[in-house]
Design an enzyme around this catalytic site. Structure first.
Site, PDB file in Angstrom:
ATOM      1  N   GLU A 133     -10.432   6.680  -3.903  1.00  0.00           N
ATOM      2  CA  GLU A 133      -9.334   7.856  -4.573  1.00  0.00           C
ATOM      3  C   GLU A 133     -10.223   9.278  -4.541  1.00  0.00           C
ATOM      4  OE1 GLU A 133      -6.937   6.476  -4.134  1.00  0.00           O
ATOM      5  OE2 GLU A 133      -7.140   4.396  -4.399  1.00  0.00           O
ATOM      6  N   TYR A 149      -5.095   1.407   6.821  1.00  0.00           N
ATOM      7  CA  TYR A 149      -6.418   1.464   6.234  1.00  0.00           C
ATOM      8  C   TYR A 149      -7.453   1.193   7.275  1.00  0.00           C
ATOM      9  CZ  TYR A 149      -4.032   1.882   1.598  1.00  0.00           C
ATOM     10  OH  TYR A 149      -3.444   2.406   0.262  1.00  0.00           O
TER      11      TYR A 149
HETATM   12 ZN   LIG Z   1      -5.870   5.630   0.098  1.00  0.00          ZN
END
Ligand SMILES: [Zn+2]
Length: 498
Positions: free
Chosen positions: A350, A435
């Site tokens: 993050e 991802y």
């Molecule tokens: Zn992310």
């Protein structure tokens, strides 16, 4: 006698400085700490001035919001559009609850959330607005006369919002409130016209431009607020408290509120890092602060300097991790001594999004891979810096490559990484493609051209597009320029195939 006096004075100084640090009164930083605005003219970006009054009895808030909106498009505008994300939570079946998990998924206990627009004005004049029933996360404001290119207007909005019962980006739980995507934010007008996408259930379906923010948040006085931007002041008045917060050149503004937050902070390379935690475990709070510190230092060095004076890591009820400019939400589930590795991975990821999504923006609805692939690969870069090459390779193999290779059997043959959110079936294909596979593409650049070249690409990408919006084409063009190699094959292999 003299000696004792001196001793007492020294002791007093030490005690004062220690308590000063502990309560955070002695450290400060500007909202924006860099001078280079990458060619942006601050008079040409939007400014949001929001007064919000939170009622924790009824779990509602009232907003009074002025937006100095600048027409940066190439046409005169007759309409201006805003996202009304709270309306996505009107019903449980449509609500974008992450991964469709959690006790908030119980239909009998779900309390919906929504936003009611009460006024839209320019000066004293009321404006017409439209919210389509089947597209109720979009507000269409009709201007009385077109807003010419390059000109700006002050739009005034008043609204009431009801918070839903979700431990998600937006909603309340037993220990506090998460306020992501909580106010009307302008839709982006780009080469494809207005982007009026709904709040998809998969991905982070947000797309916005940097703006300046002046936000005043009034809450019951026992509430502690964590927010994007710099906290200018906190003032108590009777049983209320008002926070004045400023954000400069940030892409969005989020906050979180809890009376249980334990707060710890530290200044790291001109940025104040704060941890707000609903869990009073000092070891894990210190650990989170340390991970935040290491991340900022490593990414400052490799990508380019984090431009803001403030960064908050909020441990809250949340299913995983979520990035907003200057603030991230981290699941309290990871605040466990046996889960420190996951806590670390999520905070690092993050925090990397501050660079990829926050400072360098992209259309996360149409090209989600661009920030997710880079944020995921940034985890490997972090491990490489902290633990060395061998551990970084192990981390990559186990957390990225293996996850994709396991999932690939379940993906259909024409599943591609670079496609809009509407074309993903759900988290089960979005995860391994956006991802993992996207991060494998970044790793491939390192394998083919070396670490130095990859870091050169990331650093150049950051500096060229900071505070702006980059596209896949921009990223690829830069890769091709720096490596002096065509990326057509790599794109076909990694981004347009699986
Ligand atoms: Zn992310």
């Amino acid at each position: 006698m003299k000696r004792i006096k001196l001793f007492i004075i020294v002791l007093l100084i030490i005690v004062l400085s220690l308590t000063g640090c502990k309560h955070g009164k002695t450290i400060n930083a500007d909202a924006l700490i860099v001078k280079n605005l990458n060619g942006l003219d601050e008079s040409k970006i939007n400014e949001y001035r929001i007064d919000v009054n939170l009622d924790t009895e009824n779990m509602t808030y009232k907003g009074k919001q002025t937006v100095s909106y600048v027409n940066n498009t190439d046409i005169d505008l007759e309409d201006i559009y805003f996202h009304l994300y709270p309306n996505a939570f009107k019903s449980l079946e449509k609500a974008p609850i992450l991964f469709n998990i959690g006790d908030e998924m119980n239909p009998s206990s779900y309390k919906p959330g929504y936003i009611e627009i009460e006024k839209v004005k320019i000066g004293d004049k009321d404006l017409q607005w439209i919210i389509d029933e089947d597209k109720d996360t979009i507000l269409n404001i009709k201007l009385e006369k077109p807003l010419e290119r390059g000109k700006s207007i002050d739009l005034y909005l008043e609204y009431m919002v009801k918070l839903p019962t979700t431990k998600d980006r937006f909603g309340y739980h037993d220990k506090g409130i998460n306020l992501g995507n909580w106010y009307p934010i302008a839709c982006v007008y780009d080469n494809n016209g207005w982007n009026l996408d709904p709040y998809y259930k998969v991905g982070d379906p947000f797309y916005s431009e940097v703006a300046n923010y002046k936000v005043s948040i009034t809450t019951p006085k026992e509430i502690i607020v964590a927010a994007s931007g710099k906290i200018i002041s906190e003032r108590e008045d009777g049983d209320k408290k008002t926070y004045k917060i400023e954000g400069q050149l940030i892409r969005d503004f989020a906050w979180a509120a809890s009376k249980d937050f334990v707060v710890k902070e530290k200044k790291v390379e001109d940025t104040i890092i704060k941890v707000y935690s609903i869990n009073n475990d000092s070891k894990l709070i210190n650990e989170s602060l340390k991970i935040g510190e290491n991340s900022i230092k490593i990414f400052n060095k490799i990508f380019g300097k984090y431009p803001y004076g403030w960064y908050s890591i909020v441990n809250t009820e949340f299913p995983s991790g979520m990035e907003y400019p200057g603030i991230v939400f981290i699941s309290n589930d990871y605040f466990h001594k046996y889960l420190i590795d996951i806590l670390e991975k999520v905070i690092v990821h993050e925090t990397a999004h501050q660079w990829w999504y926050g400072i360098v923006g992209n259309n996360q609805v149409d090209e989600a891979w661009l920030d997710e692939g880079l944020a995921t690969y940034s985890e490997v870069i972090y491990i490489n810096e902290i633990q060395g090459k061998k551990e970084a390779r192990k981390y990559y193999d186990e957390n990225i490559k293996l996850g994709y290779e396991y999932a690939v059997h379940y993906l259909s043959e024409n599943d591609v990484v670079n496609k809009p959110l509407s074309e993903f079936a759900g988290w089960e294909d979005y995860g391994p493609l956006v991802y993992s596979r996207a991060a494998m593409f970044i790793d491939k650049i390192k394998e083919d051209f070396g670490e130095e070249v990859l870091y050169d690409i990331l650093n150049n990408y950051y500096n060229k597009y900071k505070f702006r919006i980059a596209t896949t084409e921009d990223f690829i063009t830069l890769c091709e320029e720096i490596t002096n190699t065509s990326f057509n094959e790599l794109i076909n292999e990694y981004l347009n195939g699986n």
